[in-house]
Design a protein around this motif. Structure first.
Motif, PDB file in Angstrom:
ATOM      1  N   SER A   1      50.380  36.777  51.209  1.00 44.33           N
ATOM      2  CA  SER A   1      49.587  37.848  51.791  1.00 44.33           C
ATOM      3  C   SER A   1      48.093  37.613  51.564  1.00 44.33           C
ATOM      4  CB  SER A   1      49.987  39.189  51.171  1.00 44.33           C
ATOM      5  OG  SER A   1      49.528  39.280  49.833  1.00 44.33           O
ATOM      6  N   ALA A   2      47.298  38.244  52.422  1.00 40.19           N
ATOM      7  CA  ALA A   2      45.843  38.160  52.269  1.00 40.19           C
ATOM      8  C   ALA A   2      45.416  38.684  50.900  1.00 40.19           C
ATOM      9  CB  ALA A   2      45.165  38.964  53.379  1.00 40.19           C
ATOM     10  N   LEU A   3      46.043  39.758  50.453  1.00 38.96           N
ATOM     11  CA  LEU A   3      45.693  40.332  49.154  1.00 38.96           C
ATOM     12  C   LEU A   3      45.950  39.335  48.029  1.00 38.96           C
ATOM     13  CD1 LEU A   3      44.733  42.893  47.693  1.00 38.96           C
ATOM     14  CD2 LEU A   3      47.132  43.564  47.488  1.00 38.96           C
ATOM     15  N   ASP A   4      47.084  38.659  48.057  1.00 37.51           N
ATOM     16  CA  ASP A   4      47.406  37.695  47.004  1.00 37.51           C
ATOM     17  C   ASP A   4      46.524  36.450  47.083  1.00 37.51           C
ATOM     18  OD1 ASP A   4      49.328  39.287  45.881  1.00 37.51           O
ATOM     19  OD2 ASP A   4      51.005  38.351  46.912  1.00 37.51           O
ATOM     20  N   ILE A   5      46.151  36.045  48.295  1.00 36.09           N
ATOM     21  CA  ILE A   5      45.249  34.903  48.446  1.00 36.09           C
ATOM     22  C   ILE A   5      43.911  35.199  47.782  1.00 36.09           C
ATOM     23  CG2 ILE A   5      43.847  33.661  50.146  1.00 36.09           C
ATOM     24  CD1 ILE A   5      46.290  33.669  51.991  1.00 36.09           C
ATOM     25  N   VAL A   6      43.413  36.411  47.972  1.00 37.68           N
ATOM     26  CA  VAL A   6      42.117  36.785  47.398  1.00 37.68           C
ATOM     27  C   VAL A   6      42.221  36.955  45.885  1.00 37.68           C
ATOM     28  CG1 VAL A   6      40.317  38.555  47.377  1.00 37.68           C
ATOM     29  CG2 VAL A   6      41.343  37.836  49.549  1.00 37.68           C
ATOM     30  N   ALA A   7      43.314  37.527  45.409  1.00 38.59           N
ATOM     31  CA  ALA A   7      43.473  37.790  43.970  1.00 38.59           C
ATOM     32  C   ALA A   7      43.766  36.528  43.166  1.00 38.59           C
ATOM     33  CB  ALA A   7      44.589  38.815  43.747  1.00 38.59           C
ATOM     34  N   ALA A   8      44.246  35.472  43.817  1.00 29.05           N
ATOM     35  CA  ALA A   8      44.728  34.275  43.111  1.00 29.05           C
ATOM     36  C   ALA A   8      43.710  33.661  42.142  1.00 29.05           C
ATOM     37  CB  ALA A   8      45.206  33.231  44.117  1.00 29.05           C
ATOM     38  N   PRO A   9      42.407  33.529  42.505  1.00 29.31           N
ATOM     39  CA  PRO A   9      41.475  32.927  41.548  1.00 29.31           C
ATOM     40  C   PRO A   9      41.345  33.711  40.243  1.00 29.31           C
ATOM     41  CG  PRO A   9      40.546  32.885  43.762  1.00 29.31           C
ATOM     42  CD  PRO A   9      41.773  33.749  43.821  1.00 29.31           C
ATOM     43  N   LEU A  10      41.491  35.025  40.309  1.00 31.86           N
ATOM     44  CA  LEU A  10      41.447  35.824  39.084  1.00 31.86           C
ATOM     45  C   LEU A  10      42.707  35.613  38.255  1.00 31.86           C
ATOM     46  CD1 LEU A  10      39.915  39.217  40.273  1.00 31.86           C
ATOM     47  CD2 LEU A  10      38.792  37.339  39.070  1.00 31.86           C
ATOM     48  N   MET A  11      43.851  35.585  38.907  1.00 36.03           N
ATOM     49  CA  MET A  11      45.102  35.396  38.165  1.00 36.03           C
ATOM     50  C   MET A  11      45.168  34.005  37.545  1.00 36.03           C
ATOM     51  SD  MET A  11      47.962  37.637  40.216  1.00 36.03           S
ATOM     52  CE  MET A  11      47.578  37.207  41.907  1.00 36.03           C
ATOM     53  N   ALA A  12      44.515  33.027  38.184  1.00 37.20           N
ATOM     54  CA  ALA A  12      44.448  31.689  37.591  1.00 37.20           C
ATOM     55  C   ALA A  12      43.663  31.701  36.288  1.00 37.20           C
ATOM     56  CB  ALA A  12      43.813  30.709  38.581  1.00 37.20           C
ATOM     57  N   ARG A  13      42.813  32.705  36.114  1.00 36.80           N
ATOM     58  CA  ARG A  13      42.053  32.876  34.866  1.00 36.80           C
ATOM     59  C   ARG A  13      42.770  33.827  33.902  1.00 36.80           C
ATOM     60  NH1 ARG A  13      35.689  33.812  36.201  1.00 36.80           N
ATOM     61  NH2 ARG A  13      35.228  31.845  37.267  1.00 36.80           N
ATOM     62  N   HIS A  14      43.988  34.187  34.244  1.00 38.73           N
ATOM     63  CA  HIS A  14      44.818  35.057  33.413  1.00 38.73           C
ATOM     64  C   HIS A  14      44.314  36.496  33.386  1.00 38.73           C
ATOM     65  CE1 HIS A  14      46.701  31.334  32.205  1.00 38.73           C
ATOM     66  NE2 HIS A  14      45.536  30.880  31.754  1.00 38.73           N
ATOM     67  N   VAL A  15      43.615  36.913  34.452  1.00 37.54           N
ATOM     68  CA  VAL A  15      43.280  38.326  34.608  1.00 37.54           C
ATOM     69  C   VAL A  15      44.558  39.071  34.932  1.00 37.54           C
ATOM     70  CG1 VAL A  15      42.008  39.990  36.030  1.00 37.54           C
ATOM     71  CG2 VAL A  15      40.936  37.827  35.353  1.00 37.54           C
ATOM     72  N   ASP A  16      44.716  40.280  34.374  1.00 38.47           N
ATOM     73  CA  ASP A  16      45.899  41.094  34.627  1.00 38.47           C
ATOM     74  C   ASP A  16      46.134  41.246  36.134  1.00 38.47           C
ATOM     75  OD1 ASP A  16      47.918  43.273  33.649  1.00 38.47           O
ATOM     76  OD2 ASP A  16      46.679  44.284  35.172  1.00 38.47           O
ATOM     77  N   GLU A  17      47.379  41.121  36.551  1.00 42.03           N
ATOM     78  CA  GLU A  17      47.702  41.115  37.983  1.00 42.03           C
ATOM     79  C   GLU A  17      47.248  42.393  38.668  1.00 42.03           C
ATOM     80  OE1 GLU A  17      51.631  40.759  40.908  1.00 42.03           O
ATOM     81  OE2 GLU A  17      51.728  40.004  38.855  1.00 42.03           O
ATOM     82  N   ASP A  18      47.450  43.551  38.043  1.00 42.13           N
ATOM     83  CA  ASP A  18      47.030  44.811  38.669  1.00 42.13           C
ATOM     84  C   ASP A  18      45.512  44.860  38.835  1.00 42.13           C
ATOM     85  OD1 ASP A  18      49.628  45.692  38.868  1.00 42.13           O
ATOM     86  OD2 ASP A  18      49.563  46.853  37.005  1.00 42.13           O
ATOM     87  N   GLU A  19      44.790  44.406  37.827  1.00 37.19           N
ATOM     88  CA  GLU A  19      43.331  44.384  37.925  1.00 37.19           C
ATOM     89  C   GLU A  19      42.872  43.418  39.011  1.00 37.19           C
ATOM     90  OE1 GLU A  19      39.352  43.117  35.354  1.00 37.19           O
ATOM     91  OE2 GLU A  19      41.262  43.383  34.309  1.00 37.19           O
ATOM     92  N   ALA A  20      43.505  42.250  39.075  1.00 42.70           N
ATOM     93  CA  ALA A  20      43.142  41.261  40.092  1.00 42.70           C
ATOM     94  C   ALA A  20      43.371  41.823  41.494  1.00 42.70           C
ATOM     95  CB  ALA A  20      43.948  39.981  39.885  1.00 42.70           C
ATOM     96  N   ARG A  21      44.482  42.490  41.693  1.00 43.19           N
ATOM     97  CA  ARG A  21      44.769  43.067  43.012  1.00 43.19           C
ATOM     98  C   ARG A  21      43.802  44.202  43.350  1.00 43.19           C
ATOM     99  NH1 ARG A  21      49.860  42.596  45.458  1.00 43.19           N
ATOM    100  NH2 ARG A  21      51.104  40.869  44.642  1.00 43.19           N
ATOM    101  N   GLU A  22      43.454  44.993  42.345  1.00 42.90           N
ATOM    102  CA  GLU A  22      42.511  46.086  42.580  1.00 42.90           C
ATOM    103  C   GLU A  22      41.142  45.543  42.986  1.00 42.90           C
ATOM    104  OE1 GLU A  22      40.521  49.869  40.160  1.00 42.90           O
ATOM    105  OE2 GLU A  22      42.308  48.847  39.371  1.00 42.90           O
ATOM    106  N   ARG A  23      40.695  44.517  42.301  1.00 48.44           N
ATOM    107  CA  ARG A  23      39.404  43.920  42.656  1.00 48.44           C
ATOM    108  C   ARG A  23      39.466  43.266  44.038  1.00 48.44           C
ATOM    109  NH1 ARG A  23      37.564  40.746  37.263  1.00 48.44           N
ATOM    110  NH2 ARG A  23      36.076  39.827  38.749  1.00 48.44           N
ATOM    111  N   ALA A  24      40.617  42.670  44.372  1.00 47.72           N
ATOM    112  CA  ALA A  24      40.785  42.069  45.700  1.00 47.72           C
ATOM    113  C   ALA A  24      40.739  43.150  46.782  1.00 47.72           C
ATOM    114  CB  ALA A  24      42.105  41.304  45.766  1.00 47.72           C
ATOM    115  N   GLN A  25      41.361  44.287  46.530  1.00 46.17           N
ATOM    116  CA  GLN A  25      41.341  45.384  47.499  1.00 46.17           C
ATOM    117  C   GLN A  25      39.917  45.874  47.734  1.00 46.17           C
ATOM    118  OE1 GLN A  25      43.979  48.266  45.761  1.00 46.17           O
ATOM    119  NE2 GLN A  25      45.838  47.227  46.469  1.00 46.17           N
ATOM    120  N   THR A  26      39.160  46.007  46.657  1.00 47.19           N
ATOM    121  CA  THR A  26      37.777  46.475  46.763  1.00 47.19           C
ATOM    122  C   THR A  26      36.947  45.531  47.621  1.00 47.19           C
ATOM    123  OG1 THR A  26      37.897  47.572  44.612  1.00 47.19           O
ATOM    124  CG2 THR A  26      35.696  47.041  45.457  1.00 47.19           C
ATOM    125  N   LEU A  27      37.128  44.236  47.403  1.00 43.05           N
ATOM    126  CA  LEU A  27      36.341  43.245  48.142  1.00 43.05           C
ATOM    127  C   LEU A  27      36.770  43.172  49.600  1.00 43.05           C
ATOM    128  CD1 LEU A  27      33.997  41.414  47.610  1.00 43.05           C
ATOM    129  CD2 LEU A  27      35.570  39.668  46.757  1.00 43.05           C
TER     130      LEU A  27
END
Length: 256
Positions: free
Chosen positions: A127-153
Motif C-alpha cells: 500500500s501507499a501508506l506502507d511504502i511511505v512508512a517503510a523508511p521509519l520502520m527500517a529505523r525501528h520506529v514503532d509501526e503505529d507511529e510510522a503509519r501516523e507520520r505517513a498519514q500526516t505527510l
C-alpha cells in the motif's frame, strides 16, 4: 592516505556543519555494444554542502545534473574524483562513498542520506501508506507511529485518503510522485538529494513540496536538487551550481 583524503578529513573535522563534499567528480559511460566507446557524462564537478543549505543544480540537458546526484547517492560509481559524506560514527567523521563497502552505503542511506527520483518504483501489492512508512520502520520506529507520520505527510501532499490502502501501480503520475516525495522526506535525513521531485505536479502541489523542502532545510538538512520549475527553484535554493556539458567551460558556483 592521499592528499584528497587528508583534505576531506581536515574539512569534516574543522567544519562541523559540512555534510557532503564532492571533489572533481567525473563519470564516463562505456558503450560495450559499440566497440567500447566512452561517453563523458560528467566532468570535474566539485561542491561542499553544509547543514541548512539547498544547492540547486542548473544547466543544459546533458550537463550531468542527474548523473551527479546518482554518483552522490552511490547508484553510479564515479569514474574519477572523490565523494565523502559526514558519518559521525566513523573514526574520521566521514565516509568516502567512492570505494565504500555496500553495507556502509546502505547504512548511510538508511540513517543519513535520502533520495527522491522523478519516478516511484512501484512495489506490487504494498500500500501507499506502507511504502511511505517503510523508511521509519527500517529505523525501528514503532509501526503505529510510522503509519501516523505517513498519514500526516500523505494528507499534506493532497494524496486522497481512499488511495492510502492501495498499491500505487494504478495511481496517476502526480499521485505516484507525491507518494515518492512522502517516502523520501519522512525520515528527515540530514542529507537530501532531489532529482526533479516536482516534475509531474501541478502548481498547488509544487508549492506544498517547496514548503516541505524549505522546512527540511530550516531543520538543518543539507540538500542538493534539480528543479526545472523556476518558481520552485527560487523558493528553495540558497545557492546555484551551474553545470556545463562536458567539454564546455568549468562549473560556476553562484549565490542564489
Amino acid at each position: 592516505m592521499t592528499l584528497s583524503s587528508q583534505a576531506a578529513t581536515h574539512a569534516f573535522v574543522e567544519r562541523p556543519a559540512l555534510m557532503l563534499r564532492a571533489e572533481d567528480v567525473r563519470k564516463t559511460f562505456t558503450l560495450h555494444g559499440q566497440g567500447g566507446i566512452g561517453i563523458e557524462a560528467l566532468a570535474g564537478v566539485s561542491l561542499d554542502v553544509e547543514r541548512g543549505e539547498c544547492v540547486v543544480l542548473v544547466g543544459p540537458s546533458g550537463a550531468g545534473k542527474s548523473t551527479l546526484l546518482r554518483c552522490l547517492y552511490g547508484n553510479y560509481l564515479a569514474s574519477g574524483g572523490s565523494i565523502a559524506l559526514r558519518d559521525e560514527g566513523a573514526p574520521l567523521q566521514h565516509l568516502a562513498i567512492t570505494g565504500a563497502a555496500p553495507h556502509d552505503i546502505l547504512r548511510l542511506r538508511r540513517n543519513v542520506m535520502g533520495y527522491v527520483s522523478q519516478f516511484l518504483r512501484v512495489i506490487p501489492r504494498v500500500s501507499a501508506l506502507d511504502i511511505v512508512a517503510a523508511p521509519l520502520m527500517a529505523r525501528h520506529v514503532d509501526e503505529d507511529e510510522a503509519r501516523e507520520r505517513a498519514q500526516t505527510l500523505l494528507a499534506r501532499l493532497n494524496v486522497p485518503r481512499r488511495l492510502w490502502p492501495l498499491a500505487p501501480a494504478t495511481f496517476s503520475g502526480g499521485e505516484q510522485q507525491r507518494v515518492n516525495i512522502a517516502r523520501g522526506l519522512i525520515a528527515r535525513h540530514r542529507v537530501l538529494l532531489l532529482d526533479e521531485p516536482t516534475a509531474s505536479l501541478d502548481t498547488e502541489n509544487r508549492a506544498v513540496v517547496a514548503s516541505l523542502i524549505t522546512e527540511a532545510r530550516e531543520r538543518g538538512a543539507a540538500i542538493v536538487g534539480v528543479f526545472h520549475d523556476e518558481d520552485t527553484r527560487e523558493r528553495v535554493a540558497t545557492r546555484v551550481l551551474t553545470l556545463e556539458a562536458p567539454g564546455s567551460q568549468a562549473p560556476l558556483n553562484e549565490a542564489a
